[in-house]
Motif scaffolding. Structure first.
Motif, short mmCIF file in Angstrom:
data_model
loop_
_atom_site.label_atom_id
_atom_site.label_comp_id
_atom_site.label_asym_id
_atom_site.label_seq_id
_atom_site.Cartn_x
_atom_site.Cartn_y
_atom_site.Cartn_z
N MET A 1 -45.38 15.30 17.50
CA MET A 1 -44.41 15.71 16.48
C MET A 1 -43.60 14.49 16.03
N GLU A 2 -43.33 14.38 14.73
CA GLU A 2 -42.66 13.20 14.19
C GLU A 2 -41.15 13.26 14.38
N LYS A 3 -40.57 12.07 14.43
CA LYS A 3 -39.12 11.95 14.59
C LYS A 3 -38.43 12.20 13.24
N LEU A 4 -37.24 12.75 13.30
CA LEU A 4 -36.48 13.10 12.10
C LEU A 4 -36.24 11.88 11.21
N ASN A 5 -36.53 12.04 9.91
CA ASN A 5 -36.09 11.15 8.85
C ASN A 5 -36.14 11.97 7.56
N TYR A 6 -35.83 11.36 6.44
CA TYR A 6 -35.74 12.16 5.21
C TYR A 6 -37.08 12.79 4.83
N GLN A 7 -38.16 12.03 4.96
CA GLN A 7 -39.47 12.57 4.60
C GLN A 7 -39.87 13.71 5.53
N VAL A 8 -39.67 13.51 6.83
CA VAL A 8 -40.00 14.55 7.81
C VAL A 8 -39.13 15.78 7.60
N LEU A 9 -37.85 15.57 7.28
CA LEU A 9 -36.95 16.70 7.04
C LEU A 9 -37.42 17.53 5.86
N GLU A 10 -37.84 16.86 4.81
CA GLU A 10 -38.34 17.57 3.64
C GLU A 10 -39.60 18.37 3.98
N GLN A 11 -40.48 17.76 4.74
CA GLN A 11 -41.71 18.43 5.13
C GLN A 11 -41.47 19.61 6.06
N SER A 12 -40.36 19.57 6.79
CA SER A 12 -40.06 20.64 7.75
C SER A 12 -39.62 21.93 7.06
N GLY A 13 -39.25 21.83 5.78
CA GLY A 13 -38.80 23.01 5.05
C GLY A 13 -37.32 23.31 5.23
N TYR A 14 -36.56 22.32 5.71
CA TYR A 14 -35.12 22.51 5.90
C TYR A 14 -34.44 22.88 4.58
N GLN A 15 -33.61 23.92 4.61
CA GLN A 15 -32.99 24.44 3.39
C GLN A 15 -31.51 24.06 3.25
N GLY A 16 -30.98 23.35 4.22
CA GLY A 16 -29.55 23.03 4.18
C GLY A 16 -29.22 21.89 3.24
N TYR A 17 -27.93 21.54 3.19
CA TYR A 17 -27.45 20.47 2.31
C TYR A 17 -27.90 19.12 2.82
N VAL A 18 -28.34 18.26 1.91
CA VAL A 18 -28.74 16.89 2.23
C VAL A 18 -28.33 15.97 1.09
N LEU A 19 -27.71 14.84 1.42
CA LEU A 19 -27.39 13.81 0.43
C LEU A 19 -28.05 12.51 0.88
N LYS A 20 -29.03 12.06 0.11
CA LYS A 20 -29.78 10.89 0.55
C LYS A 20 -29.11 9.58 0.17
N ASP A 21 -28.63 9.46 -1.05
CA ASP A 21 -28.09 8.19 -1.52
C ASP A 21 -26.65 8.34 -2.00
N ALA A 22 -25.78 7.47 -1.52
CA ALA A 22 -24.38 7.43 -1.93
C ALA A 22 -23.78 6.12 -1.42
N PRO A 23 -22.71 5.63 -2.05
CA PRO A 23 -22.08 4.39 -1.58
C PRO A 23 -21.41 4.58 -0.22
N VAL A 24 -21.39 3.51 0.57
CA VAL A 24 -20.73 3.55 1.88
C VAL A 24 -19.23 3.43 1.68
N LYS A 25 -18.51 4.46 2.04
CA LYS A 25 -17.05 4.48 1.89
C LYS A 25 -16.31 4.39 3.23
N VAL A 26 -17.07 4.52 4.33
CA VAL A 26 -16.45 4.53 5.66
C VAL A 26 -17.16 3.55 6.58
N MET A 27 -16.38 2.70 7.22
CA MET A 27 -16.85 1.89 8.35
C MET A 27 -16.34 2.57 9.61
#
Length: 497
Positions: A1-27
């Motif tokens: 079974m593959e480890k979680l990443n964006y591609q694997v998450l999409e393939q898993s059929g996950y229906q929850g909220y996901v934001l892939k790209d955004a500026p880094v505002k927090v260190m």
């Protein structure tokens, strides 16, 4: 079974909220379970519900950490918030996508990336949880170390890099479990500025443009799921493996000390999450210590003698539960300097938290160092109640006798790391506390009730004062301890309801 990443998450059929790209505002200094189940969860909720559109870059605070794991999963991880709400079992799953990546500043490449992030126009916040030992002054920390040894040293270097680049100020949110965490950090940063000769212009910028906020955090985070069977079941259900899976209780609240306008700057109010900007966090810390921690110390010692082993089972017993609630509602909340309704809601949440079906919280683990705990958590409420109402609070008075009963129950022997007693049920248990406390109780193991009560209450090293000077307290404690020993702790608890 593959480890979680964006591609694997999409393939898993996950229906929850996901934001892939955004500026880094927090260190964020800290990549451990707590921050990921608390701060990063709140920022993730802000992305979904407040259109915050921001990401968090984690910074590994010590030489060993999770950088490789975080980056291998593109910042994604699965969070389970579990517990009880209004008496109902809750088990919520959410894949957190607010984290972009993680930096290890203990490598040359990582340290360079840290300084580059410090200069970013998108950066707005620095968050930290480097444990209680993290915000300390270390004279061996130097400016030219890569990175500086201590966390305040790293913070000073990051801010200096930002200042040199001509960038604007930041908001610093300290989550370490020390009083005035943000202000203590600010003081140490200023000390490093002076000792490292970084100049008055930089010092003025730090003190005028950087808002150091003390905060109070409250969420129990057990962290990893340790049962291999449950891990396998969740992996099969999710369609991926996730070594960064995190678990926290469903309750969570964050108080941030700052000016009113900060509430509008932060995305949390708009997101509708349990994060609040307040003029000062001290009253909320007092509420937490008096209600949540005070409840623990107030009932668990007698409950253990009565035959209970975990907190949840205590909440299923009418006498123990009512005893705790009477202590909170009648004796602690009435003397707190906060809105009564707000305190009552917090107390109601405490019962739910103690009834968490996913956490087996052992009473014996809560019992550690109960002498100093009763003094810090329960004695102030006791004394303020006496002063306000001119009488003894029945439940808190009984809790003191229960403390004594726990520390003196059929003492068997003194061992190097504890005092061994025998429970009424017949099993031995080990009390762990400061050596002088354990030595005291062992020396008094043959005392009768009246002699023991007097010796304990006049021990000013324990309490900082002579408790026999409180009218009626000594007599009541003799009666209560006698009742516990003769009829059992549960019957004694029932007697004050």
């Amino acid at each position: 079974m593959e480890k979680l990443n964006y591609q694997v998450l999409e393939q898993s059929g996950y229906q929850g909220y996901v934001l892939k790209d955004a500026p880094v505002k927090v260190m964020q200094f800290g990549e451990g379970n707590f921050l990921r189940a608390f701060v990063d969860y709140f920022f993730d909720m802000a992305n979904e519900h407040a259109d915050w559109n921001g990401k968090v870059t984690l910074v590994q605070p010590i030489a060993q950490g999770l950088t490789e794991y975080v980056n291998a999963q593109e910042g994604l991880y699965t969070l389970y918030l579990r517990g009880s709400e209004n008496g109902q079992k809750v088990n919520n799953k959410r894949v957190i996508s607010a984290v972009k990546d993680c930096i290890n500043p203990y490598t040359a490449e990582g340290f360079k990336a840290l300084l580059e992030l410090a200069k970013s126009d998108d950066l707005e916040y620095i968050v930290s949880n480097t444990t209680e030992a993290g915000i300390v002054y270390d004279p061996d920390t130097k400016f030219d170390q890569e990175p500086p040894v201590s966390f305040p040293g790293k913070m000073t270097r990051v801010l200096y890099e930002r200042f040199k680049a001509g960038k604007g100020g930041l908001v610093v949110l300290s989550c370490e479990l020390i009083d005035a965490n943000g202000q203590v950090l600010k003081q140490i940063v200023n000390r490093h500025i002076d000792e490292w000769g970084l100049g008055e212009d930089f010092k003025n910028w730090v003190n005028e443009k950087v808002l150091f906020c003390s905060t109070l955090v409250d969420r129990i985070v057990p962290g990893r799921i340790r049962d291999p069977k449950e891990v396998a079941e969740l992996e099969a259900e999710n369609g991926y493996t996730d070594p960064l899976t995190d678990v926290g209780e469903v309750f969570g609240v964050w108080y941030i000390e700052g000016p009113k306008e900060l509430e509008d700057k932060l995305p949390f109010k708009k997101a509708g999450v349990n994060v609040h900007v307040v003029p000062e966090v001290a009253p909320y810390k007092k509420r937490k210590v008096r209600i949540l921690n005070g409840a623990h110390t107030g009932f668990v010692l007698g409950a253990y003698l009565a035959g209970f082993d975990i907190v949840r089972d205590c909440m299923h017993d009418e006498v123990i539960r009512d005893y705790m609630n009477k202590m909170l509602q009648d004796e602690i909340i009435p003397i707190l300097p906060l809105d009564k309704e707000d305190c009552e809601k917090f107390a109601s949440a405490v019962e739910d938290r103690f009834n968490n079906p996913f956490v087996d919280h052992q009473l014996m683990s809560i019992s550690l160092n109960s002498t100093s705990k009763w003094r810090a958590r329960n004695m102030p409420s006791f004394l303020e109640y006496v002063e306000k109402f001119g009488k003894l609070p029945a439940v808190l008075t009984m809790s003191f006798a229960a403390y004594m009963a726990f520390y003196s129950c059929d003492i068997q022997r003194r061992e190097e790391d504890g005092l061994v007693c025998k429970r009424p049920a017949g099993n031995e248990y080990k009390i762990q506390d400061d050596a002088f406390v354990l030595d005291f109780y062992f020396a008094h193991k043959d005392d009768d009730v009246k002699t023991l009560v007097h010796a304990v209450m006049t021990n000013t090293e324990f309490w900082g004062q002579d408790l026999t000077e409180i009218a009626g307290f000594e007599e009541a404690t003799v009666q209560n301890l006698t009742l516990i020993r003769e009829q059992g702790a549960k019957a004694a608890y029932a007697s004050v309801l």
